[in-house]
Design an enzyme around this catalytic site. Structure first.
Site, PDB file in Angstrom:
ATOM      1  N   ILE A   1     -51.607 -50.400  74.981  1.00  0.00           N
ATOM      2  CA  ILE A   1     -52.125 -50.802  73.674  1.00  0.00           C
ATOM      3  C   ILE A   1     -53.193 -49.798  73.262  1.00  0.00           C
ATOM      4  O   ILE A   1     -54.018 -49.380  74.081  1.00  0.00           O
ATOM      5  CB  ILE A   1     -52.705 -52.228  73.732  1.00  0.00           C
ATOM      6  CG1 ILE A   1     -51.579 -53.228  74.040  1.00  0.00           C
ATOM      7  CG2 ILE A   1     -53.431 -52.590  72.449  1.00  0.00           C
ATOM      8  CD1 ILE A   1     -52.064 -54.633  74.315  1.00  0.00           C
TER       9      ILE A   1
ATOM     10  N   THR B   1     -53.954 -44.902  74.507  1.00  0.00           N
ATOM     11  CA  THR B   1     -53.796 -46.300  74.927  1.00  0.00           C
ATOM     12  C   THR B   1     -54.601 -46.643  76.173  1.00  0.00           C
ATOM     13  O   THR B   1     -55.073 -45.767  76.903  1.00  0.00           O
ATOM     14  CB  THR B   1     -52.313 -46.618  75.202  1.00  0.00           C
ATOM     15  OG1 THR B   1     -51.872 -45.864  76.323  1.00  0.00           O
ATOM     16  CG2 THR B   1     -51.450 -46.310  73.986  1.00  0.00           C
ATOM     17  N   ASP B   2     -54.702 -47.949  76.403  1.00  0.00           N
ATOM     18  CA  ASP B   2     -55.307 -48.446  77.634  1.00  0.00           C
ATOM     19  C   ASP B   2     -54.201 -48.637  78.679  1.00  0.00           C
ATOM     20  O   ASP B   2     -53.052 -48.246  78.454  1.00  0.00           O
ATOM     21  CB  ASP B   2     -56.082 -49.742  77.376  1.00  0.00           C
ATOM     22  CG  ASP B   2     -55.222 -50.884  76.851  1.00  0.00           C
ATOM     23  OD1 ASP B   2     -53.973 -50.823  76.980  1.00  0.00           O
ATOM     24  OD2 ASP B   2     -55.789 -51.845  76.317  1.00  0.00           O
ATOM     25  N   SER B   3     -54.518 -49.255  79.794  1.00  0.00           N
ATOM     26  CA  SER B   3     -53.544 -49.406  80.880  1.00  0.00           C
ATOM     27  C   SER B   3     -52.376 -50.329  80.516  1.00  0.00           C
ATOM     28  O   SER B   3     -51.357 -50.325  81.192  1.00  0.00           O
ATOM     29  CB  SER B   3     -54.241 -49.930  82.136  1.00  0.00           C
ATOM     30  OG  SER B   3     -54.837 -51.189  81.877  1.00  0.00           O
ATOM     31  N   MET B   4     -52.500 -51.106  79.445  1.00  0.00           N
ATOM     32  CA  MET B   4     -51.426 -51.997  79.004  1.00  0.00           C
ATOM     33  C   MET B   4     -50.547 -51.354  77.936  1.00  0.00           C
ATOM     34  O   MET B   4     -49.646 -52.002  77.405  1.00  0.00           O
ATOM     35  CB  MET B   4     -52.010 -53.312  78.484  1.00  0.00           C
ATOM     36  CG  MET B   4     -52.691 -54.117  79.558  1.00  0.00           C
ATOM     37  SD  MET B   4     -53.571 -55.620  79.015  1.00  0.00           S
ATOM     38  CE  MET B   4     -52.786 -56.119  77.537  1.00  0.00           C
TER      39      MET B   4
END
Length: 126
Positions: A23, A18-21
């Site tokens: 997602i 995932t990314d920092s959010m």
């Protein structure tokens, strides 16, 4: 190969995907789809390691991906994979990713070509 029959693979989304959010990072969708295609081939008795020892490899010629809804951290995703077309040297896969609520997250059409160690097309193994 069995055409038009769906094969299902399931995976858990980890923080590394995932990314920092939280997602799933867009490039990682392709990794999940790759794992599902490999699982499908393995279920049909094809080991990529064994094929590679015979200089039989697979290269992506074309991929079209639609991102519909995000996969998120800790989701369990299921990917349905099927071969929709087979030629002497290639396989066209259709793949769809969904979450546990059966919500479609992404879909992919990918053309995979069988090549030798010099990246020249060759016939698919029997």
């Amino acid at each position: 190969m069995i055409l038009h029959q769906f094969f299902e693979s399931s995976f858990r989304v980890y923080i590394e995907d995932t990314d920092s959010m939280g997602i799933v990072y867009h490039a990682n969708y392709l990794k999940f789809f790759e794992r599902a295609r490999t699982d499908m081939l393995r279920s049909q008795g094809y080991s990529l390691a064994e094929l590679a020892s015979r200089e039989i490899y697979f290269a992506i010629q074309n991929a079209h991906i639609d991102f519909i809804s995000p996969a998120r951290l800790d989701d369990t995703i299921t990917i349905q994979t099927r071969i929709v077309k087979q030629t002497l040297c290639s396989l066209l896969f259709e793949q769809a990713m969904q979450n546990v609520d059966n919500k479609r997250l992404s879909q992919l059409m990918v053309l995979v070509v069988c090549v030798n160690g010099l990246m020249k097309p060759q016939r698919l193994p029997k």
